[in-house]
Design an enzyme around this catalytic site. Structure first.
Site, PDB file in Angstrom:
ATOM      1  CE1 TYR A 174      36.187  49.301  31.918  1.00  0.00           C
ATOM      2  CE2 TYR A 174      37.107  48.676  33.649  1.00  0.00           C
ATOM      3  CZ  TYR A 174      36.570  49.425  33.000  1.00  0.00           C
ATOM      4  OH  TYR A 174      37.113  50.973  33.122  1.00  0.00           O
ATOM      5  CG  ASP A 204      45.054  53.488  36.711  1.00  0.00           C
ATOM      6  OD1 ASP A 204      45.093  54.100  35.244  1.00  0.00           O
ATOM      7  OD2 ASP A 204      44.179  53.382  37.092  1.00  0.00           O
ATOM      8  CG  ASP A 264      39.688  53.497  31.618  1.00  0.00           C
ATOM      9  OD1 ASP A 264      40.075  54.405  31.482  1.00  0.00           O
ATOM     10  OD2 ASP A 264      40.473  52.869  33.388  1.00  0.00           O
ATOM     11  CG  ASP A 302      43.586  55.845  31.861  1.00  0.00           C
ATOM     12  OD1 ASP A 302      42.943  55.292  31.823  1.00  0.00           O
ATOM     13  OD2 ASP A 302      44.649  55.101  31.433  1.00  0.00           O
ATOM     14  CG  HIS A 361      35.196  54.300  30.910  1.00  0.00           C
ATOM     15  ND1 HIS A 361      36.398  54.875  31.321  1.00  0.00           N
ATOM     16  CD2 HIS A 361      35.225  53.658  30.530  1.00  0.00           C
ATOM     17  CE1 HIS A 361      37.186  53.923  32.109  1.00  0.00           C
ATOM     18  NE2 HIS A 361      36.324  53.061  32.029  1.00  0.00           N
ATOM     19  CD  GLU A 366      39.709  59.044  33.291  1.00  0.00           C
ATOM     20  OE1 GLU A 366      40.585  59.196  34.080  1.00  0.00           O
ATOM     21  OE2 GLU A 366      39.578  57.764  32.964  1.00  0.00           O
ATOM     22  CB  CYS A 413      43.449  54.756  41.148  1.00  0.00           C
ATOM     23  SG  CYS A 413      42.823  53.971  41.770  1.00  0.00           S
ATOM     24  NE  ARG A 463      37.251  57.611  35.687  1.00  0.00           N
ATOM     25  CZ  ARG A 463      37.825  56.966  36.470  1.00  0.00           C
ATOM     26  NH1 ARG A 463      38.558  55.543  35.989  1.00  0.00           N
ATOM     27  NH2 ARG A 463      38.709  57.077  37.135  1.00  0.00           N
ATOM     28  CD  GLU A 475      35.697  55.089  39.267  1.00  0.00           C
ATOM     29  OE1 GLU A 475      34.524  54.680  39.701  1.00  0.00           O
ATOM     30  OE2 GLU A 475      36.751  55.538  39.293  1.00  0.00           O
ATOM     31  CG  ASN A 486      34.813  51.142  39.429  1.00  0.00           C
ATOM     32  OD1 ASN A 486      34.573  49.885  39.785  1.00  0.00           O
ATOM     33  ND2 ASN A 486      35.065  52.233  39.438  1.00  0.00           N
TER      34      ASN A 486
END
Length: 299
Positions: free
Chosen positions: A48, A62, A89, A91, A116, A118, A126, A161, A191, A213
């Protein structure tokens, strides 16, 4: 020698086949290409690549400051060093739906097995911090539809996500997950689930692979792989764990240098030079050019 022998297409196909089998796949987070190779050597199922780690690697928080080029470039460096599939990731997809479409194709070209996207607003936060805000369902759905329409390899895993659990509660999370699956998401990343019961409820709500996660110091309890398998999870990630452990060890080593002036007392905690050379296949490079490797590593 050099990069992985397994093609990106084969990595994607293999991941799809394993996900179809219903088992729980373990994906520790790689903070650089070398750690990805170590994850493979230790027998894990995949790698990952965390957006938080990519940002931290640049000394940034982040909050969506990294660019598509930075993420795709680092993703490529990591993915090509391991035979394992790598999920990254992405975002919020780095912009509007057309930007999301380009993101997918850039990540395909970088050799990733999936990503993914989101449903947070920009600037994002975050996933385990308070104060997150999510976009409306229409915007979230458009992002996933754009991603699905843009991919060229049908096996490239497009995961949606959703961060809506923290903002609007569990009922909203279930509804959002269903809408994202209807939009074409191959998998769901719910999440900041707080309990095994919440994971189990999500499992009952959608019929696609689910990711759990297990990040430290966050909203979720740190459940074991077996606990997550028992409630039907399909992928578990430890996104920042290896970076945290490495940085913790580095901090302690620097303290030792300040206190003792040398690192003799830390030798047992270090990766031995011989182990490093074995991990990077140092000796195999001799078959390519004897000037690269012409000595024996003493243990």
């Amino acid at each position: 020698m050099l990069y992985s022998k397994t093609s990106a297409a084969d990595k994607r196909r293999n991941l799809r086949e394993r996900l179809a089998g219903g088992e729980l796949l373990r994906f520790p987070g790689a903070f650089n290409p070398l750690s990805a190779r170590l994850i493979e050597r230790k027998g894990f199922d995949g790698v990952y690549i965390s957006g938080a780690v990519l940002a931290a690697d640049l000394g940034l928080p982040d909050i969506g400051l990294t660019t598509l080029s930075e993420v795709a470039g680092r993703g490529k460096q990591i993915a090509r060093m391991t035979e394992l599939p790598a999920i990254i990731d992405a975002d919020t997809g780095f912009g509007e739906p057309m930007n999301v479409a380009r993101t997918i194709q850039e990540l395909e070209d970088a050799g990733l097995a999936g990503c993914h996207i989101e449903d947070q607003v920009n600037p994002k936060r975050c996933g385990h911090l308070d104060g997150k805000a999510v976009v409306d369902e229409s915007t979230a759905v458009k992002r996933i539809r754009a991603a699905v329409d843009a991919r060229r390899d049908e096996n490239f895993l497009i995961m949606a996500r959703t961060d809506i659990r923290a903002a609007d509660g569990m009922d909203a999370a279930v509804d959002r997950a269903k809408a994202l699956v209807d939009a074409g998401a191959d998998a769901i990343f719910p999440e900041a689930m707080r309990t095994l019961e919440e994971f189990e409820r999500m499992r009952q709500a959608v019929d696609v692979p689910l990711l759990a996660n297990m990040t430290e110091f966050g909203k979720s309890e740190l459940f074991s792989s077996q606990q997550l398998a028992d409630v039907g999870m399909n992928i578990v990630i430890w996104p920042v764990s290896m970076l945290r452990i490495s940085m913790g060890a580095t901090g302690r080593a620097l303290d030792t240098l300040n206190e003792e002036g040398r690192l003799t007392s830390k030798l047992e905690e270090m990766q031995h030079r011989a182990d490093l050379y074995e991990l990077i296949d140092y000796e195999d490079y001799n078959h390519f050019d004897t000037s690269v490797f012409n000595f024996t590593v003493e243990r």
